[in-house]
Design an enzyme around this catalytic site. Structure first.
Site, PDB file in Angstrom:
ATOM      1  N   GLY A  36       0.085 -15.191   1.140  1.00 43.31           N
ATOM      2  CA  GLY A  36      -0.919 -16.004  -0.145  1.00 43.31           C
ATOM      3  C   GLY A  36      -0.997 -15.666  -1.146  1.00 43.31           C
ATOM      4  O   GLY A  36      -0.917 -15.769  -2.220  1.00 43.31           O
ATOM      5  N   HIS A  37      -0.293 -14.381  -1.127  1.00 47.55           N
ATOM      6  CA  HIS A  37       0.407 -13.216  -2.677  1.00 47.55           C
ATOM      7  C   HIS A  37       1.041 -14.189  -2.939  1.00 47.55           C
ATOM      8  O   HIS A  37       1.226 -14.093  -4.277  1.00 47.55           O
ATOM      9  CB  HIS A  37       0.239 -11.452  -2.468  1.00 47.55           C
ATOM     10  CG  HIS A  37      -0.452 -10.997  -1.895  1.00 47.55           C
ATOM     11  ND1 HIS A  37      -0.620 -10.242  -0.471  1.00 47.55           N
ATOM     12  CD2 HIS A  37      -1.901 -10.556  -2.365  1.00 47.55           C
ATOM     13  CE1 HIS A  37      -1.612  -9.951  -0.462  1.00 47.55           C
ATOM     14  NE2 HIS A  37      -2.383  -9.832  -1.070  1.00 47.55           N
TER      15      HIS A  37
END
Length: 282
Positions: A36-37
């Site tokens: 996600g990051h």
């Protein structure tokens, strides 16, 4: 890839880069990076000449000291993941005293009530801590754009309010939720879930998807009651809250209006590990 632990050194480097007309993107994180990051960083890289990724575990946004103590710290692994994306990234990894030079306390903010519902209601002081560190990081870097994931949608709206109130010339970019193959929203907390529970936690997103379908024909109250019942009969997941709210104001709704956009928000405990998610309903 260069790592900075002091604002002044980072700012000196960024001044040089701006003098060459480079645009600056920023991705604020607390480390323990996952896909996600990395999706945020990829988008930032595609839209800016220079990207700064900050890694700072902010103590003032944890209202539960145990959560702060258990938060994973993996600077070496984080640096490796970022270097695989681009060797040109700048990492800002300050210590506590660099970001809180006087005392480790949050500033008090007023965001017209959106800080008091859902996460704000269940985690008192959380958004004061978030806004305090985000403002400090944005002022330290002064990026053209800053990137935040929609998994923390309420936080995203808080940051937009913050930038507007403080008149910071920064474009806040909201990026789609990245999910595991099961549908579970990616989070650093997922690593703390036992294998069995990690599989069971996919029930959260499945329930949100079903709620979205029901929202097409049923009232917000009926959908909320249905979600409550679904979790009441699930043995491993404890529902903290489910809320349908206006996507812009985050005010909970009781009656739908055609011209408004709505989202469903949820927080669930799995053996003491708190998981949040949300979904656009229309």
């Amino acid at each position: 890839m260069r790592v900075f632990d002091a604002k002044l050194k980072l700012q000196s480097q960024l001044r040089l880069m701006r003098s060459e007309n480079n645009t600056i993107g920023m991705v604020p994180t607390m480390g323990a990076l996952h896909e996600g990051h990395l999706a945020l960083v990829r988008q930032a890289l595609s839209e800016n000449d220079v990207v700064v990724v900050s890694i700072f575990i902010n103590p003032t946004q944890f209202n539960n000291p145990e959560d702060l103590n258990k938060y994973p710290r993996s600077m070496e692994q984080d640096s490796k993941l970022l270097s695989e994306l681009s060797e040109e990234l700048l990492i800002f990894a300050p210590g506590i005293r660099e970001m809180y030079p006087e005392s480790v306390e949050s500033v008090s903010y007023n965001f017209d009530g959106i800080e008091e519902v859902m996460e704000g209601k269940h985690r008192p002081g959380h958004f004061d801590g978030v806004a305090t560190i985000v403002e400090a990081l944005l002022r330290a870097v002064s990026p053209d754009r800053a990137y935040f994931g929609e998994k923390d949608y309420q936080q995203l709206q808080i940051v937009r309010k913050l930038v507007s109130q403080k008149q910071l010339p920064i474009e806040i970019m909201g990026c789609p939720i990245v999910r595991e193959p099961s549908g579970l929203a990616m989070s650093s907390r997922n690593e703390r879930l036992p294998k069995r529970l990690r599989k069971e936690a996919s029930f959260i997103y499945k329930t949100l998807q079903a709620a979205k379908v029901k929202f097409g024909t049923e009232s917000a109250i009926e959908v909320s009651d249905w979600v409550d019942n679904e979790f009441n009969i699930h043995p491993d997941l404890e529902l903290e809250y489910f809320e349908i709210a206006d996507a812009e104001t985050l005010r909970p709704i009781r009656r739908k209006q055609k011209e408004n956009k709505y989202r469903a928000f949820i927080a669930v405990y799995a053996e003491g590990i708190r998981l949040i998610d949300n979904i656009a309903l229309n």
